[in-house]
Scaffold this motif. Structure first.
Motif, short mmCIF file in Angstrom:
data_model
loop_
_atom_site.label_atom_id
_atom_site.label_comp_id
_atom_site.label_asym_id
_atom_site.label_seq_id
_atom_site.Cartn_x
_atom_site.Cartn_y
_atom_site.Cartn_z
N PRO A 335 0.85 -1.11 -0.05
CA PRO A 335 0.08 0.05 -0.07
C PRO A 335 0.93 1.17 -0.12
O PRO A 335 1.89 1.22 0.30
CB PRO A 335 -0.86 -0.13 1.07
CG PRO A 335 0.12 -1.14 2.03
CD PRO A 335 0.60 -2.18 1.27
N SER A 336 0.40 2.19 -0.62
CA SER A 336 1.01 3.38 -0.68
C SER A 336 0.47 4.66 0.19
O SER A 336 -0.65 4.85 0.39
CB SER A 336 0.95 4.06 -2.29
OG SER A 336 1.58 5.30 -2.29
N PHE A 337 1.68 5.17 1.16
CA PHE A 337 1.09 5.99 2.05
C PHE A 337 1.85 7.40 1.65
O PHE A 337 3.35 7.47 1.45
CB PHE A 337 1.76 5.69 3.66
CG PHE A 337 1.20 4.56 4.11
CD1 PHE A 337 -0.07 4.88 4.92
CD2 PHE A 337 1.11 3.21 3.92
CE1 PHE A 337 -0.82 3.81 5.70
CE2 PHE A 337 0.44 2.31 4.42
CZ PHE A 337 -0.44 2.62 5.33
N ALA A 338 1.09 8.17 1.61
CA ALA A 338 1.73 9.71 1.07
C ALA A 338 2.74 10.45 1.75
O ALA A 338 2.78 10.23 2.93
CB ALA A 338 0.45 10.74 1.19
N GLY A 339 4.04 10.55 1.02
CA GLY A 339 5.27 10.95 1.65
C GLY A 339 6.14 9.93 2.31
O GLY A 339 7.02 10.38 2.93
N LEU A 340 5.83 8.77 2.33
CA LEU A 340 6.24 7.67 2.95
C LEU A 340 6.53 6.58 2.25
O LEU A 340 6.22 6.22 1.09
CB LEU A 340 5.56 7.20 3.97
CG LEU A 340 5.07 8.20 5.22
CD1 LEU A 340 3.90 7.69 6.14
CD2 LEU A 340 6.04 8.99 5.91
N ASP A 341 7.90 5.92 2.76
CA ASP A 341 8.22 4.49 2.04
C ASP A 341 7.62 3.48 3.03
O ASP A 341 8.03 3.28 4.23
CB ASP A 341 9.77 4.30 1.94
CG ASP A 341 10.17 5.26 0.85
OD1 ASP A 341 9.41 5.49 -0.01
OD2 ASP A 341 11.60 5.67 0.93
N ALA A 342 6.83 2.45 2.51
CA ALA A 342 6.25 1.70 3.19
C ALA A 342 6.59 -0.01 2.84
O ALA A 342 6.75 -0.28 1.61
CB ALA A 342 4.79 1.74 3.10
N SER A 343 6.75 -0.80 3.74
CA SER A 343 7.07 -2.09 3.61
C SER A 343 6.05 -3.02 4.58
O SER A 343 6.03 -2.73 5.84
CB SER A 343 8.57 -2.60 3.54
OG SER A 343 9.27 -2.52 4.87
N VAL A 344 5.58 -4.01 4.05
CA VAL A 344 4.73 -4.89 4.85
C VAL A 344 5.35 -6.36 5.12
O VAL A 344 5.80 -7.06 4.02
CB VAL A 344 3.38 -4.72 4.37
CG1 VAL A 344 2.35 -5.76 5.22
CG2 VAL A 344 2.78 -3.56 4.00
N ASP A 345 5.20 -6.77 6.48
CA ASP A 345 5.66 -8.11 6.39
C ASP A 345 4.14 -8.96 6.46
O ASP A 345 3.44 -9.05 7.38
CB ASP A 345 6.24 -8.65 8.08
CG ASP A 345 6.65 -10.02 8.27
OD1 ASP A 345 6.09 -10.82 7.27
OD2 ASP A 345 6.99 -10.27 9.14
N TRP A 346 3.69 -9.74 5.42
CA TRP A 346 2.60 -10.45 5.21
C TRP A 346 2.42 -11.59 5.74
O TRP A 346 1.42 -12.25 5.71
CB TRP A 346 2.07 -10.44 3.65
CG TRP A 346 2.24 -8.94 2.71
CD1 TRP A 346 3.04 -8.49 1.98
CD2 TRP A 346 1.08 -8.17 2.94
NE1 TRP A 346 2.87 -7.20 1.52
CE2 TRP A 346 1.41 -6.93 2.01
CE3 TRP A 346 0.01 -7.95 3.58
CZ2 TRP A 346 0.60 -5.83 1.95
CZ3 TRP A 346 -0.78 -6.59 3.31
CH2 TRP A 346 -0.70 -5.83 2.50
N THR A 347 3.58 -12.07 6.04
CA THR A 347 3.52 -13.56 6.67
C THR A 347 3.96 -13.55 8.14
O THR A 347 4.42 -14.45 8.54
CB THR A 347 4.23 -14.54 5.78
OG1 THR A 347 5.62 -13.99 5.72
CG2 THR A 347 3.68 -14.76 4.42
N ALA A 348 3.79 -12.54 8.76
CA ALA A 348 4.43 -12.47 10.25
C ALA A 348 3.69 -13.61 11.05
O ALA A 348 2.67 -13.91 11.07
CB ALA A 348 3.97 -11.01 10.98
N SER A 349 4.73 -14.24 11.93
CA SER A 349 4.33 -15.29 12.66
C SER A 349 3.60 -14.94 14.16
O SER A 349 3.76 -13.95 14.39
CB SER A 349 5.50 -16.32 13.00
OG SER A 349 5.09 -17.22 13.72
N ASN A 350 2.75 -15.89 14.21
CA ASN A 350 2.06 -15.59 15.68
C ASN A 350 2.56 -16.76 16.54
O ASN A 350 2.38 -16.82 17.64
CB ASN A 350 0.50 -15.97 15.51
CG ASN A 350 0.13 -17.51 14.94
OD1 ASN A 350 0.99 -18.25 14.84
ND2 ASN A 350 -0.87 -17.67 14.57
#
Length: 516
Positions: A335-350
């Motif tokens: 996802p794009s956040f205005a003015g920010l570089d974003a990275s997501v851990d889509w498989t974060a462990s529980n």
């Protein structure tokens, strides 16, 4: 999307998870963490407000589940999900502690948001939600809405209520239930053995888990294009082939299937159903993979119907089978956040696993860059080295398939076949083990009252004192209805554990006698 002021119906997935939680077989395994790293000049106030706006659009994130008249219902929680900002970076282990912190579905809230400052222009947003209100697609939807709200957009309300969604689902399931039962009867076999390297026994019970991370290369996309399959079909067929290589003549893998409809595609929630895919691998890989495709297409017709509702005889558990797989293809990019570089851990462990071995795959839009993959395993019964070996053998197998998709299965680079150890304990663990005996010498009147309740709920004329509830076609809804009738008629609150330890009329009578 809204919750009424009254009591909305819960979906089948929510009902099943509520039961599992009440039986003490859920917990951390149902926590779904999501972490978002943000670099740049973040407006923390706007980010917290964006999280609140997303919760307002998806009120299921603030809902609670409670039982009324033998049915599980959804209603607005009294406490909203916490949305916090912490000025200091999390201490080592803090993120894991947030994931491990238990949810109470009856008091809520089922989600929490924490924004951590990592540095002057570095932040981390951690979201943890209970699976009863969240699934893999929900991760994309929620972050998309948070990004839109952070950018100044107003989030439009969703048109369907939770009750409307659940009622529509229940109507479709009721209409297809008999046909689904006919479909599953010849296919379902419970409690099968499993051969895996280093495995001491199998389990269908939630437990602390460990994770092996790896990547699936572009071979999956290449095989799919060559054979006219989807990438999910290739992954599933390859996993079946790998298990066959270990010596499993009949292979059953449970798959998480989306139950989203066109009307619910924008909704955060638990739109998923676990169903088994069984095979007896043979022929060439191309032939076998096409047979897996045909079986999946047949199963898709009943994707909304829980197996326990169709067949009965399946006790509440964390997973249907010892091995399972979830596959999700994401839209392109984060996802794009205005003015920010974003990275997501889509498989974060529980930090938990619901069975013996679970393969989680998150694929990109076209698959050419490969896919993130994780094997979640129970370290009490399968050690890390063995699981790392499984991951590597899957990668080697996929490379071999890509080179020769038309090769017979036995000519592919299969792993060494396992010779079963007669001394090893390969028993299936499904839930708590009881050492108690059945009830004896019960009051005849009490036995008759409980028997009458069982007959009414199950819709049968007779029930013997030692008949197993699940052999009679009972399932999670049956349990809640029996508990409600005993509570209303006898003033006793039965524990859910009795339906795991001793799911008979005798067992219930014994518990009532102890409680009085």
């Amino acid at each position: 999307m809204s919750l009424t002021a009254g009591w909305d119906r819960a979906t089948f997935a929510q009902h099943g998870m509520w039961i599992t939680e009440r039986m003490g077989a859920g917990g951390r395994v149902y926590a779904m963490p999501l972490t978002l790293r943000l670099d740049g000049p973040l407006d923390t106030g706007a980010m917290l407000a964006a999280c609140a706006a997303a919760v307002e659009r998806h009120p299921v994130l603030a809902a609670v589940l409670a039982e009324r008249d033998g049915e599980v219902r959804l209603l607005p929680g009294k406490v909203p999900p916490p949305i916090r900002f912490e000025e200091t970076p999390p201490e080592p282990g803090r993120l894991e502690e947030e994931v491990a912190r238990p949810f109470d579905l009856e008091s809520g809230p089922p989600a929490r948001f924490t924004l951590f400052r990592l540095g002057a222009e570095r932040h981390l947003l951690q979201i943890v939600a209970h699976h009863a209100v969240f699934d893999g697609v929900s991760k994309d939807l929620l972050l998309r809405d948070i990004a839109a709200a952070y950018g100044g957009s107003t989030l439009a309300p969703l048109t369907l209520s939770c009750d409307e969604i659940a009622r529509a689902e229940q109507g479709r399931v009721a209409a297809a239930l008999e046909e689904a039962a006919e479909f599953w009867r010849p296919r379902w076999q419970d409690g099968q053995d499993l051969l895996l390297p280093g495995l001491t026994r199998t389990s269908l019970r939630a437990a602390p888990g460990d994770t092996v991370e790896f990547r699936l290369g572009g071979e999956v996309a290449a095989i799919a294009a060559d054979l006219g399959l989807t990438r999910f079909e290739v992954v599933l067929a390859a996993l079946h082939t790998l298990l066959y290589g270990y010596g499993n003549a009949r292979v059953t893998v449970a798959v998480d299937l989306s139950t989203r409809t066109e009307e619910t595609r924008e909704h955060v929630g638990a739109f998923v159903n676990e169903l088994p895919v069984a095979s007896s691998p043979a022929g060439t890989f191309a032939e076998f993979a096409l047979s897996i495709r045909e079986e999946l297409r047949a199963i898709y017709r009943y994707r909304e119907i829980p197996l326990a509702r169709a067949l009965g005889g399946i006790s509440p558990r964390s997973a249907l089978t010892p091995v399972s797989v979830s596959y999700r293809r994401r839209p392109a990019g984060d996802p794009s956040f205005a003015g920010l570089d974003a990275s997501v851990d889509w498989t974060a462990s529980n930090g938990a696993v619901r069975n013996t071995l679970h393969l989680q795959v998150v694929d990109g839009a076209d698959g050419t860059a490969g896919a993130e993959a994780r094997l979640r395993f129970n370290p009490e019964i399968l050690d890390r080295a063995a699981c790392e070996g499984v991951a590597e053998q899957l990668r080697v197998l996929l490379a071999g398939i890509a080179a020769r998709p038309g090769a017979p299965l036995d000519e592919l680079p299969l792993p060494p076949r396992i010779v079963p150890d007669d001394q090893a304990d390969h028993g299936l663990v499904t839930g708590p083990v009881s050492g108690g005996e059945g009830a004896r010498g019960e009051d005849v009147e009490l036995l008759g009252q409980v028997t009458a309740i069982w007959c009414e709920v199950l819709g049968v004329d007779t029930v013997q004192p030692d008949d197993d509830l699940f052999d009679l076609g009972g399932h999670s809804l049956t349990i809640t209805q029996i508990i409600a009738r005993v509570r209303d008629g006898m003033g006793v609150e039965l524990s859910f554990e009795v339906f795991i330890d001793s799911p008979t009329v005798e067992g219930v009578v014994e518990e009532i006698a102890r409680a009085r």
